[in-house]
Design a protein around this motif. Structure first.
Motif, PDB file in Angstrom:
ATOM      1  N   ALA A   1       0.827  -1.212   0.000  1.00  0.00           N
ATOM      2  CA  ALA A   1       0.000   0.000   0.000  1.00  0.00           C
ATOM      3  C   ALA A   1       0.859   1.260   0.000  1.00  0.00           C
ATOM      4  CB  ALA A   1      -0.930  -0.005   1.211  1.00  0.00           C
ATOM      5  N   SER A   2       1.974   1.244   0.723  1.00  0.00           N
ATOM      6  CA  SER A   2       2.832   2.426   0.780  1.00  0.00           C
ATOM      7  C   SER A   2       3.465   2.719  -0.579  1.00  0.00           C
ATOM      8  CB  SER A   2       3.910   2.247   1.847  1.00  0.00           C
ATOM      9  OG  SER A   2       4.715   1.115   1.575  1.00  0.00           O
ATOM     10  N   ILE A   3       3.870   1.672  -1.301  1.00  0.00           N
ATOM     11  CA  ILE A   3       4.458   1.875  -2.627  1.00  0.00           C
ATOM     12  C   ILE A   3       3.411   2.374  -3.614  1.00  0.00           C
ATOM     13  CG2 ILE A   3       5.524   0.725  -4.599  1.00  0.00           C
ATOM     14  CD1 ILE A   3       7.426   1.192  -2.310  1.00  0.00           C
ATOM     15  N   LEU A   4       2.218   1.782  -3.579  1.00  0.00           N
ATOM     16  CA  LEU A   4       1.169   2.214  -4.499  1.00  0.00           C
ATOM     17  C   LEU A   4       0.713   3.638  -4.191  1.00  0.00           C
ATOM     18  CD1 LEU A   4      -1.016  -1.017  -4.836  1.00  0.00           C
ATOM     19  CD2 LEU A   4       0.858  -0.216  -6.280  1.00  0.00           C
ATOM     20  N   THR A   5       0.715   4.014  -2.914  1.00  0.00           N
ATOM     21  CA  THR A   5       0.386   5.396  -2.560  1.00  0.00           C
ATOM     22  C   THR A   5       1.449   6.358  -3.075  1.00  0.00           C
ATOM     23  OG1 THR A   5      -0.728   4.613  -0.554  1.00  0.00           O
ATOM     24  CG2 THR A   5      -0.187   6.955  -0.655  1.00  0.00           C
ATOM     25  N   ALA A   6       2.712   5.924  -3.034  1.00  0.00           N
ATOM     26  CA  ALA A   6       3.800   6.769  -3.540  1.00  0.00           C
ATOM     27  C   ALA A   6       3.640   7.050  -5.025  1.00  0.00           C
ATOM     28  CB  ALA A   6       5.151   6.103  -3.269  1.00  0.00           C
ATOM     29  N   PHE A   7       2.984   6.138  -5.753  1.00  0.00           N
ATOM     30  CA  PHE A   7       2.760   6.363  -7.188  1.00  0.00           C
ATOM     31  C   PHE A   7       1.839   7.556  -7.445  1.00  0.00           C
ATOM     32  CE2 PHE A   7       4.619   2.309  -8.495  1.00  0.00           C
ATOM     33  CZ  PHE A   7       5.112   2.645  -9.743  1.00  0.00           C
ATOM     34  N   PHE A   8       1.053   7.964  -6.455  1.00  0.00           N
ATOM     35  CA  PHE A   8       0.188   9.126  -6.630  1.00  0.00           C
ATOM     36  C   PHE A   8       0.994  10.414  -6.753  1.00  0.00           C
ATOM     37  CE2 PHE A   8      -3.076   6.232  -5.291  1.00  0.00           C
ATOM     38  CZ  PHE A   8      -4.250   6.745  -5.815  1.00  0.00           C
ATOM     39  N   PHE A   9       2.260  10.394  -6.312  1.00  0.00           N
ATOM     40  CA  PHE A   9       3.089  11.598  -6.345  1.00  0.00           C
ATOM     41  C   PHE A   9       3.989  11.659  -7.584  1.00  0.00           C
ATOM     42  CE2 PHE A   9       2.221  10.719  -1.886  1.00  0.00           C
ATOM     43  CZ  PHE A   9       1.755  11.948  -1.435  1.00  0.00           C
ATOM     44  N   VAL A  10       3.976  10.612  -8.404  1.00  0.00           N
ATOM     45  CA  VAL A  10       4.906  10.529  -9.533  1.00  0.00           C
ATOM     46  C   VAL A  10       4.136  10.265 -10.821  1.00  0.00           C
ATOM     47  CG1 VAL A  10       6.931   9.348 -10.467  1.00  0.00           C
ATOM     48  CG2 VAL A  10       6.656   9.562  -7.991  1.00  0.00           C
ATOM     49  N   PRO A  11       4.315  11.089 -11.854  1.00  0.00           N
ATOM     50  CA  PRO A  11       3.703  10.787 -13.155  1.00  0.00           C
ATOM     51  C   PRO A  11       4.254   9.465 -13.699  1.00  0.00           C
ATOM     52  CG  PRO A  11       4.502  13.052 -13.072  1.00  0.00           C
ATOM     53  CD  PRO A  11       5.048  12.362 -11.864  1.00  0.00           C
ATOM     54  N   ALA A  12       3.376   8.643 -14.234  1.00  0.00           N
ATOM     55  CA  ALA A  12       3.811   7.363 -14.804  1.00  0.00           C
ATOM     56  C   ALA A  12       3.378   7.294 -16.268  1.00  0.00           C
ATOM     57  CB  ALA A  12       3.254   6.208 -13.980  1.00  0.00           C
ATOM     58  N   ILE A  13       2.502   6.377 -16.600  1.00  0.00           N
ATOM     59  CA  ILE A  13       2.056   6.280 -17.988  1.00  0.00           C
ATOM     60  C   ILE A  13       1.257   7.514 -18.386  1.00  0.00           C
ATOM     61  CG2 ILE A  13      -0.089   5.075 -17.464  1.00  0.00           C
ATOM     62  CD1 ILE A  13       2.270   4.314 -20.425  1.00  0.00           C
ATOM     63  N   LEU A  14       0.620   8.160 -17.418  1.00  0.00           N
ATOM     64  CA  LEU A  14      -0.063   9.438 -17.621  1.00  0.00           C
ATOM     65  C   LEU A  14       0.671  10.520 -16.821  1.00  0.00           C
ATOM     66  CD1 LEU A  14      -3.847   8.431 -17.383  1.00  0.00           C
ATOM     67  CD2 LEU A  14      -2.447   8.722 -19.432  1.00  0.00           C
ATOM     68  N   PRO A  15       0.677  11.768 -17.293  1.00  0.00           N
ATOM     69  CA  PRO A  15       1.443  12.825 -16.622  1.00  0.00           C
ATOM     70  C   PRO A  15       0.720  13.440 -15.429  1.00  0.00           C
ATOM     71  CG  PRO A  15       0.437  13.702 -18.606  1.00  0.00           C
ATOM     72  CD  PRO A  15       0.084  12.233 -18.564  1.00  0.00           C
ATOM     73  N   ASP A  16      -0.121  12.668 -14.732  1.00  0.00           N
ATOM     74  CA  ASP A  16      -0.888  13.179 -13.596  1.00  0.00           C
ATOM     75  C   ASP A  16      -0.228  12.758 -12.286  1.00  0.00           C
ATOM     76  OD1 ASP A  16      -3.299  14.321 -14.993  1.00  0.00           O
ATOM     77  OD2 ASP A  16      -3.429  12.248 -15.697  1.00  0.00           O
ATOM     78  N   SER A  17      -0.289  13.637 -11.295  1.00  0.00           N
ATOM     79  CA  SER A  17       0.253  13.332  -9.976  1.00  0.00           C
ATOM     80  C   SER A  17      -0.288  14.308  -8.952  1.00  0.00           C
ATOM     81  CB  SER A  17       1.787  13.387  -9.990  1.00  0.00           C
ATOM     82  OG  SER A  17       2.230  14.704 -10.285  1.00  0.00           O
ATOM     83  N   MET A  18      -0.278  13.884  -7.677  1.00  0.00           N
ATOM     84  CA  MET A  18      -0.634  14.774  -6.584  1.00  0.00           C
ATOM     85  C   MET A  18       0.529  15.727  -6.324  1.00  0.00           C
ATOM     86  SD  MET A  18      -2.419  12.103  -3.925  1.00  0.00           S
ATOM     87  CE  MET A  18      -2.516  13.373  -2.659  1.00  0.00           C
ATOM     88  N   ARG A  19       0.219  16.992  -6.041  1.00  0.00           N
ATOM     89  CA  ARG A  19       1.266  17.982  -5.846  1.00  0.00           C
ATOM     90  C   ARG A  19       0.917  18.904  -4.683  1.00  0.00           C
ATOM     91  NH1 ARG A  19       1.791  19.743 -12.260  1.00  0.00           N
ATOM     92  NH2 ARG A  19       2.143  17.616 -13.054  1.00  0.00           N
ATOM     93  N   PHE A  20       1.839  19.042  -3.749  1.00  0.00           N
ATOM     94  CA  PHE A  20       1.732  20.033  -2.688  1.00  0.00           C
ATOM     95  C   PHE A  20       3.134  20.273  -2.138  1.00  0.00           C
ATOM     96  CE2 PHE A  20       0.801  15.838  -0.906  1.00  0.00           C
ATOM     97  CZ  PHE A  20       1.705  15.749   0.150  1.00  0.00           C
ATOM     98  N   TRP A  21       3.296  21.414  -1.482  1.00  0.00           N
ATOM     99  CA  TRP A  21       4.624  21.760  -0.981  1.00  0.00           C
ATOM    100  C   TRP A  21       5.058  20.731   0.058  1.00  0.00           C
ATOM    101  CZ3 TRP A  21       7.438  22.715   3.350  1.00  0.00           C
ATOM    102  CH2 TRP A  21       8.680  23.338   3.171  1.00  0.00           C
ATOM    103  N   GLY A  22       6.261  20.210  -0.114  1.00  0.00           N
ATOM    104  CA  GLY A  22       6.796  19.218   0.811  1.00  0.00           C
ATOM    105  C   GLY A  22       6.411  17.792   0.476  1.00  0.00           C
ATOM    106  N   ASP A  23       5.766  17.577  -0.690  1.00  0.00           N
ATOM    107  CA  ASP A  23       5.361  16.212  -1.024  1.00  0.00           C
ATOM    108  C   ASP A  23       6.553  15.288  -1.228  1.00  0.00           C
ATOM    109  OD1 ASP A  23       6.305  17.153  -3.428  1.00  0.00           O
ATOM    110  OD2 ASP A  23       4.444  16.876  -4.541  1.00  0.00           O
ATOM    111  N   ILE A  24       7.725  15.876  -1.485  1.00  0.00           N
ATOM    112  CA  ILE A  24       8.922  15.051  -1.648  1.00  0.00           C
ATOM    113  C   ILE A  24       9.272  14.334  -0.345  1.00  0.00           C
ATOM    114  CG2 ILE A  24      10.605  16.867  -1.047  1.00  0.00           C
ATOM    115  CD1 ILE A  24      12.310  15.833  -3.376  1.00  0.00           C
ATOM    116  N   ILE A  25       8.962  14.980   0.792  1.00  0.00           N
ATOM    117  CA  ILE A  25       9.201  14.352   2.095  1.00  0.00           C
ATOM    118  C   ILE A  25       8.210  13.214   2.312  1.00  0.00           C
ATOM    119  CG2 ILE A  25       9.257  14.759   4.582  1.00  0.00           C
ATOM    120  CD1 ILE A  25      10.050  17.643   3.984  1.00  0.00           C
TER     121      ILE A  25
END
Length: 293
Positions: free
Chosen positions: A74-98
């Motif tokens: 679940a943690s790895i699949l949740t991390a995919f929400f922050f990274v564009p993959a086959i589609l260029p969509d991702s969650m974005r907010f300040w500090g999301d890299i942390i």
């Protein structure tokens, strides 16, 4: 951000990650003059495991032992929400890299705690090795991520995609590629699994559906690391970007599997020593970023 696009990226990761592992198994077999399994063999193995019940060791801490596999995946699949993959969509907010780094860390911690809680001494030895490698690896990763963040002057993960043409950014990307290899539990850094030994690592007591979840978390983690690295360089329209992305995944998979096929396994202290020295390069990269290079 499109939530539907993020969900599509997660579904793509779950489907494609085992296929990528099948490709790597095929490449390693060819390099070792073997025929190798079909590309979908990894999916066949996972389906077989999902059909089988899981066995709980009698001396394990039951609730902790059972929580490890689903949390790791679940943690790895949740991390995919922050990274564009086959589609260029991702969650974005300040500090999301942390948040992204914490999710990556949580996956490893969940697997390690599951091994410790199994009650099997061999699993506990493998978990100790995993922790030793994990600490050295995270130290190097911290310097690399810090260098990339300083280069773009932002703590938002999406600001790293694509990277600017700076020495610190390009060096940081190359260092990340090495860490992606190490974090993928590949030879010679698979010291926690120790397949040639009786010590089989944290996964030794897992079976059935739980083992399938753990293996799927490993495959998706490798795909996640590939995805982050490719996003450092991907440009273009969504259609062309998707094509370049899939081609990049295949190329990286072939290169990494070829390296893995030609390596022998490290001892734990050798792997940790390598990562400690590697962290010096990460520190130098961070200094370059601070100086604006």
């Amino acid at each position: 951000m499109s939530l539907l696009g993020c969900i599509v990226n997660v579904i793509f990761a779950v489907i494609f990650a085992p296929l990528l592992d099948g490709l790597e198994r095929k490449v390693k077999a060819k390099l070792q003059t073997r025929q190798g399994p079909p590309l979908v063999q990894t999916w066949f193995d996972l389906i077989k495991l999902f059909k089988r019940p899981s066995v709980t060791p009698s001396e394990s801490i039951g609730w902790l032992f059972h929580l490890g596999p689903p949390i790791a995946l679940a943690s790895i699949l949740t991390a995919f929400f922050f990274v564009p993959a086959i589609l260029p969509d991702s969650m974005r907010f300040w500090g999301d890299i942390i948040a992204f780094i914490y999710l990556m860390t949580l996956s490893t911690v969940a697997v390690t705690l599951g091994g410790f809680s199994s009650g099997n001494p061999y699993a506990q030895i493998g978990s100790h090795r995993e922790v030793s490698l994990f600490m050295a690896e995270e130290f190097s990763l911290a310097f690399v991520i810090a260098a990339l963040s300083v280069s773009v002057k932002s703590f938002t993960l999406s600001s790293l995609f694509p990277l600017p043409l700076k020495a610190s950014a390009l060096i940081g990307a190359l260092l990340f590629a090495v860490l992606a290899y190490v974090s993928g539990a590949r030879v010679p850094f698979d010291v926690s699994e120790a397949e040639p030994e009786i010590v089989e690592g944290p996964l030794i007591e897992y079976s059935g559906r739980q083992l399938a979840l753990l293996k799927l978390s490993i495959y998706t983690k490798r795909l996640l690391l590939f995805t982050v690295f490719l996003n450092f360089f991907l440009r273009g329209s969504p259609a062309s970007r998707a094509i370049y992305y899939v081609i990049g995944l295949i190329i990286l998979s072939v290169i990494y599997s070829a390296i893995e096929a030609s390596c022998g396994r490290f001892r734990t202290k050798d792997a940790v020593r390598f990562l400690k020295r590697f962290s010096i390069l990460g520190a130098l990269c961070w200094l370059l970023a601070v100086m604006g290079w």
